[in-house]
Design a protein around this motif. Structure first.
Motif, mmCIF file in Angstrom:
data_model
loop_
_atom_site.group_PDB
_atom_site.id
_atom_site.type_symbol
_atom_site.label_atom_id
_atom_site.label_comp_id
_atom_site.label_asym_id
_atom_site.label_seq_id
_atom_site.Cartn_x
_atom_site.Cartn_y
_atom_site.Cartn_z
ATOM 1 N N ALA A 87 27.531 24.076 11.928
ATOM 2 C CA ALA A 87 26.324 24.457 11.191
ATOM 3 C C ALA A 87 26.673 25.255 9.939
ATOM 4 O O ALA A 87 27.590 26.078 9.940
ATOM 5 N N ILE A 88 25.969 24.961 8.861
ATOM 6 C CA ILE A 88 26.145 25.698 7.606
ATOM 7 C C ILE A 88 24.815 26.396 7.300
ATOM 8 O O ILE A 88 23.888 25.782 6.789
ATOM 9 N N PRO A 89 24.687 27.678 7.646
ATOM 10 C CA PRO A 89 23.415 28.375 7.461
ATOM 11 C C PRO A 89 23.118 28.635 5.980
ATOM 12 O O PRO A 89 24.019 28.904 5.185
ATOM 13 N N ILE A 90 21.856 28.526 5.626
ATOM 14 C CA ILE A 90 21.423 28.815 4.257
ATOM 15 C C ILE A 90 19.974 29.282 4.323
ATOM 16 O O ILE A 90 19.168 28.743 5.095
ATOM 17 N N SER A 91 19.643 30.288 3.552
ATOM 18 C CA SER A 91 18.297 30.854 3.617
ATOM 19 C C SER A 91 17.298 29.984 2.865
ATOM 20 O O SER A 91 17.639 29.309 1.888
ATOM 21 N N ASN A 92 16.075 30.015 3.338
ATOM 22 C CA ASN A 92 15.007 29.272 2.678
ATOM 23 C C ASN A 92 14.774 29.819 1.277
ATOM 24 O O ASN A 92 14.445 29.081 0.341
ATOM 25 N N GLN A 93 14.966 31.129 1.099
ATOM 26 C CA GLN A 93 14.779 31.744 -0.227
ATOM 27 C C GLN A 93 15.770 31.165 -1.228
ATOM 28 O O GLN A 93 15.415 30.889 -2.372
ATOM 29 N N LEU A 94 17.031 30.999 -0.804
ATOM 30 C CA LEU A 94 18.025 30.428 -1.705
ATOM 31 C C LEU A 94 17.667 28.993 -2.075
ATOM 32 O O LEU A 94 17.790 28.584 -3.237
ATOM 33 N N GLN A 96 14.781 27.779 -2.354
ATOM 34 C CA GLN A 96 13.637 27.793 -3.266
ATOM 35 C C GLN A 96 14.009 28.330 -4.641
ATOM 36 O O GLN A 96 13.503 27.857 -5.658
ATOM 37 N N ASP A 97 14.926 29.297 -4.686
ATOM 38 C CA ASP A 97 15.201 29.996 -5.940
ATOM 39 C C ASP A 97 16.309 29.385 -6.781
ATOM 40 O O ASP A 97 16.289 29.492 -8.016
ATOM 41 N N THR A 98 17.292 28.774 -6.150
ATOM 42 C CA THR A 98 18.439 28.301 -6.921
ATOM 43 C C THR A 98 18.097 27.096 -7.779
ATOM 44 O O THR A 98 17.293 26.239 -7.392
ATOM 45 N N LYS A 99 18.708 27.024 -8.959
ATOM 46 C CA LYS A 99 18.561 25.865 -9.837
ATOM 47 C C LYS A 99 19.729 24.892 -9.620
ATOM 48 O O LYS A 99 19.745 23.802 -10.166
ATOM 49 N N TYR A 100 20.681 25.351 -8.824
ATOM 50 C CA TYR A 100 21.850 24.524 -8.518
ATOM 51 C C TYR A 100 21.506 23.551 -7.386
ATOM 52 O O TYR A 100 20.647 23.847 -6.543
ATOM 53 N N ASP A 101 22.131 22.395 -7.378
ATOM 54 C CA ASP A 101 21.892 21.411 -6.315
ATOM 55 C C ASP A 101 22.583 21.887 -5.042
ATOM 56 O O ASP A 101 23.636 21.381 -4.652
ATOM 57 N N ILE A 102 21.983 22.879 -4.402
ATOM 58 C CA ILE A 102 22.598 23.477 -3.229
ATOM 59 C C ILE A 102 22.652 22.493 -2.067
ATOM 60 O O ILE A 102 23.601 22.489 -1.274
ATOM 61 N N VAL A 103 21.656 21.609 -1.963
ATOM 62 C CA VAL A 103 21.649 20.611 -0.889
ATOM 63 C C VAL A 103 22.820 19.638 -1.066
ATOM 64 O O VAL A 103 23.527 19.312 -0.114
ATOM 65 N N GLY A 104 23.037 19.207 -2.303
ATOM 66 C CA GLY A 104 24.158 18.315 -2.569
ATOM 67 C C GLY A 104 25.491 18.992 -2.302
ATOM 68 O O GLY A 104 26.428 18.371 -1.803
ATOM 69 N N HIS A 105 25.564 20.287 -2.642
ATOM 70 C CA HIS A 105 26.794 21.053 -2.422
ATOM 71 C C HIS A 105 27.095 21.178 -0.935
ATOM 72 O O HIS A 105 28.237 20.988 -0.498
ATOM 73 N N ILE A 106 26.057 21.497 -0.147
ATOM 74 C CA ILE A 106 26.229 21.627 1.295
ATOM 75 C C ILE A 106 26.620 20.283 1.904
ATOM 76 O O ILE A 106 27.487 20.205 2.785
#
Length: 215
Positions: A87-94, A96-106
């Motif tokens: 599992a790779i935990p990530i906050s819902n706030q991040l 919503q707030d990040t402009k980076y493709d965090i989903v693609g990175h994960i």
């Protein structure tokens, strides 16, 4: 993961991103047959080794019918195993707030983790409660001196494979072996490692493509 074992719970977008990332990483996956399954059941494949089987010569008007020889079949059972990236935990706030493709990175990081564990198991797995790796199942072709591979060693290894199977063969080795091979020359002083003749074509060794596998 089979759909009926929780695969339906994996977000489609994330699963697609992970699958795409895995495809681009090469290794064994680049040369293997990928067979999708929705249930994860054991699959049985009939096998037949006809290397020593051949026909016969008969007279023009034989008194008896030609002799018979059955085809010897075997079976190879291929089981399904489940692998996880952890599992790779990530906050819902991040999210919503990040402009980076965090989903693609994960997805990329998850794919890298899955790639490493499957690459290792597909290479050296024991076959007991885990995949049987190619090194575990393979028959050794030839021996070479430690840290002293020669072009003759590669030729002997190439021809240790039956010609029927050698046609579609691919070299597989770790990156240090590739370096040693790229330094080798034939009797005419030419490198046995050759760039692709056209843009986009893979480099070859003695006319065969190769993949890197550091396991």
């Amino acid at each position: 993961m089979p759909d009926n074992a929780g695969g339906y719970t994996v977000p489609t977008t994330m699963a697609a991103k992970i699958e795409d990332a895995l495809k681009s990483m090469g290794g064994i996956r680049a040369i293997a047959d990928i067979i999708p399954t929705n249930t994860g059941e054991t699959m049985n494949f009939p096998t037949s080794n006809d290397i020593d089987e051949e026909g016969e010569q008969i007279d023009e008007n034989p008194a008896n019918d030609t002799s018979e020889k059955d085809i010897a079949f075997g079976n190879k059972a291929v089981k399904a195993y489940t692998f996880s990236s952890k599992a790779i935990p990530i906050s819902n706030q991040l999210l919503q707030d990040t402009k980076y493709d965090i989903v693609g990175h994960i997805a990329k990081k998850a794919a890298q983790r899955i790639f490493k564990i499957t690459q290792r198991k597909f290479t050296t797995g024991t076959g007991v409660d885990q995949p049987e790796g190619v090194l575990t199942a393979a028959t050794k072709g030839v021996d070479a001196a430690v840290n002293a591979i020669t072009s003759d060693d590669l030729l002997k290894l190439l021809h240790s494979v039956v010609s029927d199977y050698r046609i579609n063969g691919t070299w597989m080795f770790n990156d240090n072996t590739l370096l040693a091979i790229r330094l080798l020359k034939d009797n005419d002083g030419k490198s046995i490692w050759q760039d692709g003749l056209r843009v986009g074509e893979p480099a070859t060794i003695l006319g065969k493509p190769y993949v890197i596998n550091n396991y």
